[in-house]
Design a protein around this motif. Structure first.
Motif, PDB file in Angstrom:
ATOM      1  N   THR A  64     -15.929  14.693  37.997  1.00 10.81           N
ATOM      2  CA  THR A  64     -16.063  13.253  38.265  1.00 10.81           C
ATOM      3  C   THR A  64     -17.239  12.976  39.183  1.00 10.81           C
ATOM      4  OG1 THR A  64     -13.681  12.975  37.997  1.00 10.81           O
ATOM      5  CG2 THR A  64     -14.847  11.213  39.138  1.00 10.81           C
ATOM      6  N   GLU A 106     -20.542  10.829  38.271  1.00  6.87           N
ATOM      7  CA  GLU A 106     -20.972   9.688  39.083  1.00  6.87           C
ATOM      8  C   GLU A 106     -22.399   9.875  39.600  1.00  6.87           C
ATOM      9  OE1 GLU A 106     -17.937   9.333  42.060  1.00  6.87           O
ATOM     10  OE2 GLU A 106     -16.498   8.477  40.649  1.00  6.87           O
ATOM     11  N   TYR A 148     -24.682   9.235  36.761  1.00  8.20           N
ATOM     12  CA  TYR A 148     -24.703   7.797  36.487  1.00  8.20           C
ATOM     13  C   TYR A 148     -25.692   7.097  37.418  1.00  8.20           C
ATOM     14  CZ  TYR A 148     -23.151   2.958  36.049  1.00  8.20           C
ATOM     15  OH  TYR A 148     -23.122   1.602  35.859  1.00  8.20           O
TER      16      TYR A 148
END
Length: 121
Positions: A64, A68, A71
């Motif tokens: 995760t 992120e 991103y």
């Protein structure tokens, strides 16, 4: 060129290496960014890929966290790319304006995303 030996400089150099490693790992997994890839819609497979990527980083992070972080990089790339494209001369426009050229150190590393980012309308 003289090497600066302060912790802030070391950290930024280290961070750039981590980001480039992350970018290369994502680039090697087109199912994470190519909508037409057969694995693009397989969420469980993508979760496994992100977990493997996170573990591969130094220091390791969760899938995760890796997702992120990528991103954020992708968002920054999109903003830089828009600036470049919007500064290109339009047909019939005078050639006096100098086009924007991104100085962001990771810009060229993320150019593989150009065909996969849809500009907002």
């Amino acid at each position: 060129m003289e090497y600066q030996n302060d912790s802030e400089h070391d950290e930024s150099e280290t961070q750039i290496v981590i980001w480039r490693t992350l970018i290369n790992l994502v680039k090697a997994n087109p199912a994470l960014y190519e909508e037409k890839h057969k694995g693009y819609n397989k969420k469980s497979d993508k979760l496994l890929m992100w977990n493997r990527i996170g573990i591969s980083l130094e220091p390791p992070m969760t899938g995760t966290d890796a997702q992120e972080e990528f991103y954020r990089l992708r968002q920054k790339f999109g903003k830089e790319r828009r600036k470049v494209l919007q500064s290109q001369p339009k047909s019939g426009a005078s050639g006096n304006d100098v086009p924007y050229k991104s100085n962001w150190i990771l810009y060229n590393n993320l150019m593989f995303l150009v065909d996969h980012i849809q500009p907002r309308q």
